[in-house]
Structure formats: structure tokens, C-alpha cells
Design a protein around this motif. Structure first.
Motif, PDB file in Angstrom:
ATOM      1  N   MET A 274       0.682  -1.166  -0.058  1.00  0.00           N
ATOM      2  CA  MET A 274      -0.106   0.021  -0.056  1.00  0.00           C
ATOM      3  C   MET A 274       1.037   1.317  -0.224  1.00  0.00           C
ATOM      4  O   MET A 274       0.829   2.453  -0.535  1.00  0.00           O
ATOM      5  CB  MET A 274      -0.935  -0.001   1.044  1.00  0.00           C
ATOM      6  N   PHE A 275       1.993   1.293   0.556  1.00  0.00           N
ATOM      7  CA  PHE A 275       2.802   2.274   0.858  1.00  0.00           C
ATOM      8  C   PHE A 275       3.455   2.627  -0.716  1.00  0.00           C
ATOM      9  O   PHE A 275       3.685   3.541  -0.888  1.00  0.00           O
ATOM     10  CB  PHE A 275       4.003   2.219   1.771  1.00  0.00           C
ATOM     11  N   ALA A 276       3.959   1.285  -1.203  1.00  0.00           N
ATOM     12  CA  ALA A 276       4.452   1.330  -2.671  1.00  0.00           C
ATOM     13  C   ALA A 276       3.473   2.110  -3.476  1.00  0.00           C
ATOM     14  O   ALA A 276       3.797   2.841  -4.475  1.00  0.00           O
ATOM     15  CB  ALA A 276       4.946   0.140  -2.960  1.00  0.00           C
ATOM     16  N   LEU A 277       2.175   1.596  -3.530  1.00  0.00           N
ATOM     17  CA  LEU A 277       1.104   2.249  -4.394  1.00  0.00           C
ATOM     18  C   LEU A 277       1.196   3.750  -4.285  1.00  0.00           C
ATOM     19  O   LEU A 277       0.866   4.219  -5.139  1.00  0.00           O
ATOM     20  CB  LEU A 277       0.033   1.470  -4.064  1.00  0.00           C
ATOM     21  N   ALA A 278       1.258   4.219  -2.997  1.00  0.00           N
ATOM     22  CA  ALA A 278       0.705   5.708  -2.832  1.00  0.00           C
ATOM     23  C   ALA A 278       2.319   6.434  -3.521  1.00  0.00           C
ATOM     24  O   ALA A 278       1.895   7.410  -4.041  1.00  0.00           O
ATOM     25  CB  ALA A 278       0.842   5.869  -1.322  1.00  0.00           C
ATOM     26  N   SER A 279       3.217   5.780  -3.128  1.00  0.00           N
ATOM     27  CA  SER A 279       4.518   6.431  -3.842  1.00  0.00           C
ATOM     28  C   SER A 279       4.621   6.397  -5.365  1.00  0.00           C
ATOM     29  O   SER A 279       4.870   7.568  -5.970  1.00  0.00           O
ATOM     30  CB  SER A 279       5.732   5.731  -3.315  1.00  0.00           C
ATOM     31  N   LEU A 280       3.973   5.392  -5.903  1.00  0.00           N
ATOM     32  CA  LEU A 280       3.950   5.028  -7.335  1.00  0.00           C
ATOM     33  C   LEU A 280       2.782   6.314  -7.973  1.00  0.00           C
ATOM     34  O   LEU A 280       3.240   6.678  -8.903  1.00  0.00           O
ATOM     35  CB  LEU A 280       3.710   3.766  -7.767  1.00  0.00           C
ATOM     36  N   ILE A 281       1.862   6.232  -7.275  1.00  0.00           N
ATOM     37  CA  ILE A 281       0.912   7.395  -7.800  1.00  0.00           C
ATOM     38  C   ILE A 281       1.481   8.684  -7.671  1.00  0.00           C
ATOM     39  O   ILE A 281       1.296   9.482  -8.928  1.00  0.00           O
ATOM     40  CB  ILE A 281      -0.345   7.246  -7.043  1.00  0.00           C
ATOM     41  N   VAL A 282       2.244   9.040  -6.703  1.00  0.00           N
ATOM     42  CA  VAL A 282       2.711  10.441  -6.523  1.00  0.00           C
ATOM     43  C   VAL A 282       3.658  10.624  -7.693  1.00  0.00           C
ATOM     44  O   VAL A 282       3.851  11.763  -8.550  1.00  0.00           O
ATOM     45  CB  VAL A 282       3.417  10.574  -5.369  1.00  0.00           C
ATOM     46  N   VAL A 283       4.907   9.667  -8.018  1.00  0.00           N
ATOM     47  CA  VAL A 283       5.715   9.655  -8.890  1.00  0.00           C
ATOM     48  C   VAL A 283       5.244   9.725 -10.278  1.00  0.00           C
ATOM     49  O   VAL A 283       5.830  10.617 -10.959  1.00  0.00           O
ATOM     50  CB  VAL A 283       7.007   8.763  -8.644  1.00  0.00           C
ATOM     51  N   GLU A 327     -13.744 -12.290   0.624  1.00  0.00           N
ATOM     52  CA  GLU A 327     -12.418 -12.659   0.339  1.00  0.00           C
ATOM     53  C   GLU A 327     -11.788 -11.892  -0.839  1.00  0.00           C
ATOM     54  O   GLU A 327     -10.696 -11.763  -0.834  1.00  0.00           O
ATOM     55  CB  GLU A 327     -12.156 -14.040   0.555  1.00  0.00           C
ATOM     56  N   SER A 328     -12.298 -12.006  -1.923  1.00  0.00           N
ATOM     57  CA  SER A 328     -11.836 -11.578  -3.249  1.00  0.00           C
ATOM     58  C   SER A 328     -11.815 -10.290  -3.372  1.00  0.00           C
ATOM     59  O   SER A 328     -11.209  -9.680  -4.301  1.00  0.00           O
ATOM     60  CB  SER A 328     -12.864 -12.144  -4.240  1.00  0.00           C
ATOM     61  N   LEU A 329     -12.383  -9.518  -2.507  1.00  0.00           N
ATOM     62  CA  LEU A 329     -12.372  -8.057  -2.337  1.00  0.00           C
ATOM     63  C   LEU A 329     -11.801  -7.405  -1.027  1.00  0.00           C
ATOM     64  O   LEU A 329     -11.981  -6.370  -0.746  1.00  0.00           O
ATOM     65  CB  LEU A 329     -13.838  -7.285  -2.443  1.00  0.00           C
ATOM     66  N   ALA A 330     -11.120  -8.383  -0.400  1.00  0.00           N
ATOM     67  CA  ALA A 330     -10.393  -8.070   0.846  1.00  0.00           C
ATOM     68  C   ALA A 330      -9.928  -6.746   0.995  1.00  0.00           C
ATOM     69  O   ALA A 330      -9.930  -5.981   1.879  1.00  0.00           O
ATOM     70  CB  ALA A 330      -9.648  -9.308   1.152  1.00  0.00           C
ATOM     71  N   VAL A 331      -9.004  -6.513   0.220  1.00  0.00           N
ATOM     72  CA  VAL A 331      -7.858  -5.154   0.179  1.00  0.00           C
ATOM     73  C   VAL A 331      -8.535  -4.104  -0.661  1.00  0.00           C
ATOM     74  O   VAL A 331      -8.019  -3.069  -0.680  1.00  0.00           O
ATOM     75  CB  VAL A 331      -6.718  -5.797  -0.307  1.00  0.00           C
ATOM     76  N   ALA A 332      -9.842  -4.359  -1.278  1.00  0.00           N
ATOM     77  CA  ALA A 332     -10.476  -3.245  -1.989  1.00  0.00           C
ATOM     78  C   ALA A 332     -10.720  -2.024  -1.261  1.00  0.00           C
ATOM     79  O   ALA A 332     -10.372  -1.012  -1.736  1.00  0.00           O
ATOM     80  CB  ALA A 332     -11.746  -3.819  -2.749  1.00  0.00           C
ATOM     81  N   PRO A 333     -11.265  -1.824  -0.134  1.00  0.00           N
ATOM     82  CA  PRO A 333     -11.387  -0.502   0.668  1.00  0.00           C
ATOM     83  C   PRO A 333     -10.174  -0.004   0.918  1.00  0.00           C
ATOM     84  O   PRO A 333      -9.941   1.278   0.776  1.00  0.00           O
ATOM     85  CB  PRO A 333     -11.863  -1.310   2.130  1.00  0.00           C
ATOM     86  N   ALA A 334      -9.054  -0.805   1.439  1.00  0.00           N
ATOM     87  CA  ALA A 334      -7.641  -0.218   1.600  1.00  0.00           C
ATOM     88  C   ALA A 334      -7.074   0.332   0.346  1.00  0.00           C
ATOM     89  O   ALA A 334      -6.507   1.533   0.244  1.00  0.00           O
ATOM     90  CB  ALA A 334      -7.004  -1.196   2.005  1.00  0.00           C
ATOM     91  N   VAL A 335      -7.263  -0.231  -0.752  1.00  0.00           N
ATOM     92  CA  VAL A 335      -6.790   0.395  -1.936  1.00  0.00           C
ATOM     93  C   VAL A 335      -7.505   1.508  -2.571  1.00  0.00           C
ATOM     94  O   VAL A 335      -6.808   2.547  -2.992  1.00  0.00           O
ATOM     95  CB  VAL A 335      -6.945  -0.587  -3.194  1.00  0.00           C
ATOM     96  N   GLY A 336      -8.802   1.571  -2.430  1.00  0.00           N
ATOM     97  CA  GLY A 336      -9.470   2.885  -2.627  1.00  0.00           C
ATOM     98  C   GLY A 336      -9.380   4.007  -1.735  1.00  0.00           C
ATOM     99  O   GLY A 336      -9.075   5.080  -2.117  1.00  0.00           O
ATOM    100  N   PHE A 337      -8.913   3.591  -0.267  1.00  0.00           N
ATOM    101  CA  PHE A 337      -8.675   4.497   0.600  1.00  0.00           C
ATOM    102  C   PHE A 337      -7.175   5.154   0.048  1.00  0.00           C
ATOM    103  O   PHE A 337      -7.050   6.317   0.134  1.00  0.00           O
ATOM    104  CB  PHE A 337      -8.307   4.189   1.993  1.00  0.00           C
TER     105      PHE A 337
END
Length: 428
Positions: A274-283, A327-337
């Protein structure tokens, strides 16, 4: 003709994106001192994130310190940095950007050297205080210098000040991603080596600034308390600082609230991604988004919309929190956040940093940027305690689970409405 027009139309999104990314090409056309300030942000973050993310691990595993001692060390480090920005900014106004930056670099080198050889609680505390206060010295100074140069470049039509702060954010994010990677590799060898490498990094920056940073960058010679006095009389800026502090409190929830949500769905191991995703979006997204927002939204709308996205990021998790997530959407809220929070940050922060000099009358910029950072630090200190208590309700699905997320959503929403009123009056 029709085929050609269609082909051109099909290429437009890629062409537009390439044009926006050509802002990186503007770095070559920027004055050398501005390039130095941008690279400074990158290297500052590399040196900082080489060590600080691994400090608690070192204190616990290598020095066998108790939890209370580690908490004090980390808390004092945060206060000596975030809480003292207002002091560092005033010193930059009084003595100038160059000596303040040089002093900050030297202090951080000394802090890392102390930390490298520290084994006692008192010595560790000294090293962390030096490291924290060093940032309080050079960060407001660098931001005020960037704002001054950005104003000149905007008048020449080279680059807008908002876009320059966008570049600043990209360079900083690259450093914050690179630093932990290097630090993790060095930590497997020895923590003292990690500190030594960080000290070398800041020594290089120290000599680079001594060589190339002009002595006249950022005004000097103002009375030490002049900036603070002006800030206290500037009610508009005080309201702006209070509203903007909701951003830093919101962004801090990547470290406080996000782990709770991942724990709710049993996906704690995804935190690093999740931290890597945030950094990638910024860069990848900061520069095109800043350009698009300026062209399509206008600064007066983009700033509150950015805060609206911050609010929506929390509200989106609240919509999921009350029930078990498939289970298939477990991390979907976190990714959206993470996505919404990061896009909100990218919209709001460069525009807000550009607005500070306007509110300051282009004077005492060190004090103003320092005060803004310290106000955010106070908001994080007070708000995180409240959020930490409420987030216990979100640890498992249930009727009360959305409550902390809705409370957290209300804060940037209130800040955004306040900034909407201010920006309509101040941004033309």
C-alpha cells in the motif's frame, strides 16, 4: 482527412500525458540553484529514510530498550522536528536561507554520528533530537527559497510556482522510496553503517549548498520575532493553517488507520504494498495531475476538491467497515483509501504551498512555512490520540466500525469547506 483526424484524436491522451511529463524536461531549463533545491529534497529524504524507519527496530533488538523508552525517543524526535519548524522558519528569516540550511545539514550529520555510536538512552535521545531539529532548520528555509524562485520563474513564464512545488513533491517521494530500500539492505549489515552512510549523504549536501547556494537566497536580517508577530495578526492565514492542518492529520492515517483496516480483513502483510502504491501514484501522477487541475479546474476549485478527496477516502472505507468483506475483495477498501487519499494530497498540497506566499505578502516566508508545518504537527499529535482510541471500533466488522472513519472524513471535509471560502477570495 477523416482518417488523419481520427488518428490524431486517438493519440491525444498519450500526447497530452507526454506533454505533462515534459515538465521533467523543464528541470534542465531551470536555474542551477532551483535544481539544487529539488535534488536537495530528494537527497534529504534518502538520508532521512535510510535510518529513521528502522530506529525502533534497532532500539528494540540491538539495544534491548523497553517499549516506554522507544516511545519517548520516537515522540521526542517528532516534536524536535515538527514542533520546531516554526523556530527554524524564523531563523531562516533572521539569518537567511543559506546559513540556516548549512547549519541544518551540519546538525544532522552530527546527529547521525552520535546515533551511530549511541548505546545509552540519553545518547540515543540526543542523537534523535539533533536529527529532528536539523529538519526544522532546513525544511522551512528550502521551501521559502523555492517559493521565492518560483515566483520569479512564474513571472518569466518558465514554470508556475504550483508546478514547481509539484516537482518538489515528486523529488521528495522518490527519495522517500529509495531511502528505506537502501536502509533495509544496510541494516542487515550494521545499524552504525546505516547511520554513517546517512551522515555521508548529508555531508555531500552540506558541501553542495556551501558551494552553490547563493548567500542572498531568501531575505535575511529581519527581527527574529517579526514573522511570528505578523502571523498572529494575519487572521486569514491562521484560519488557512487550521484548515490545512486537516491534510497532515489525514495523511498520517496511512500509518495509523490503514493498518487497522488491513487487520480487519486479515491482510496485514499488504501494508508495504500500500505504501508502494501511494509512492508510485505520486511519482507518476503528480505532474500531469497538477497541470490538468490548473488547466481544467482552476486553483480556486482544485484545492477544496483535493480536500474533498481526502474526506471521500475515509468515507469509502466506512461504507465497507460495518460488514465482513468478501475474500476476493478483501483489500479493495484499503486500495480505494490509498488511491483517493493520495490523489487528494497531490491536488491540494502544491496549491496550498503556492498560496502561502500570497497570504504572507511574499515576506517572512520561512516563518510562515514553519508555522504551517508546526500547526500540522499539533493537529497530528492531538488528532492521532483521538483517532487511535476511535479506531478500536474499526478493528472488526460491526455497526460501530464506520464511526471512526466517518469522524476522520469530517475533518478534511470541514477543512475543504473553509479553504473553498478562502480560495474564492484569494485565488484569481
Amino acid at each position: 482527412m477523416t482518417a488523419t483526424a481520427t488518428g490524431t484524436g486517438a493519440r491525444r491522451p498519450l500526447t497530452w500525458l507526454a506533454e505533462r511529463w515534459s515538465l521533467l524536461g523543464h528541470v534542465r531549463g531551470l536555474p542551477g540553484v532551483v535544481r539544487l533545491l529539488l535534488v536537495t529534497q530528494l537527497v534529504f529524504n534518502i538520508g532521512f529514510y535510510l535510518v529513521v524507519p528502522f530506529l525502533a527496530v534497532h532500539l528494540s533488538e540491538n539495544l534491548a530498550m523497553a517499549g516506554w523508552a522507544i516511545g519517548i525517543v520516537l515522540g521526542v524526535r517528532t516534536f524536535s522536528q515538527q514542533g520546531m519548524f516554526v523556530v527554524g522558519g524564523a531563523l531562516a528569516d533572521r539569518f537567511g536561507v543559506r546559513p540556516t540550511v548549512l547549519a541544518g545539514c551540519a546538525l544532522r550529520v552530527f546527529g547521525f554520528v552520535v546515533l551511530a555510536g549511541a548505546s545509552a538512552f540519553s545518547t540515543v535521545l540526543l542523537g534523535t533530537v539533533l536529527i529532528g531539529f536539523a529538519a526544522a532548520l532546513f525544511s522551512p528555509a528550502v521551501e521559502s527559497a523555492l517559493a521565492s524562485y518560483g515566483s520569479e520563474l512564474q513571472e518569466r513564464g518558465t514554470i508556475t510556482r504550483t508546478e514547481l512545488f509539484g516537482l518538489f513533491a515528486v523529488f521528495g517521494e522518490i527519495g522517500s522510496v529509495t531511502g528505506p530500500l537502501i536502509g533495509a539492505a544496510l541494516l542487515s549489515v550494521d545499524f552504525a553503517l546505516t547511520c554513517a552512510v546517512a551522515a555521508v549523504v548529508f555531508t555531500v549536501i552540506l558541501f553542495a549548498h556551501a558551494r552553490w547556494l547563493p548567500g542572498s537566497s531568501g531575505g535575511a536580517g529581519r527581527p527574529l520575532l517579526q514573522g511570528w508577530a505578523r502571523i498572529l495578526r494575519n487572521r486569514t492565514f491562521l484560519v488557512f493553517a487550521a484548515a490545512y492542518s486537516a491534510y497532515l492529520l489525514s495523511y498520517n492515517q496511512l500509518y495509523l488507520a490503514l493498518p487497522v483496516e488491513l487487520g480487519r480483513v486479515g491482510a496485514e502483510s499488504a501494508l508495504g504494498w500500500m505504501f508502494a502504491l501511494a509512492s508510485l501514484i505520486v511519482v507518476l501522477g503528480q505532474l500531469p495531475l497538477a497541470s490538468w487541475a490548473r488547466a481544467r479546474l482552476g486553483a480556486a476549485r482544485a484545492l477544496p476538491i483535493g480536500f474533498g478527496l481526502l474526506s471521500l477516502s475515509f468515507a469509502s472505507v466506512a461504507a465497507w467497515a460495518w460488514a465482513s468483506t468478501p475474500e476476493s475483495l478483501a483489500v479493495a477498501p484499503a486500495v480505494g483509501f490509498v488511491v483517493l487519499l493520495t490523489f487528494g494530497q497531490m491536488l491540494a498540497v502544491p496549491l496550498a504551498q503556492d498560496l502561502v506566499p500570497r497570504l504572507a505578502g511574499e515576506d517572512n516566508l520561512g516563518s510562515y512555512y514553519g508555522f504551517l508545518a508546526s500547526a500540522g504537527g499539533v493537529a497530528v499529535l492531538l488528532g492521532s490520540g483521538l483517532a487511535g482510541g476511535l479506531l478500536d471500533l474499526a478493528a472488526a466488522p460491526g455497526p460501530a466500525a464506520p464511526v471512526p472513519w466517518l469522524v476522520l472524513a469530517a475533518l478534511p471535509a470541514a477543512g475543504g469547506l473553509t479553504l473553498l471560502a478562502l480560495s474564492r477570495r484569494l485565488i484569481r
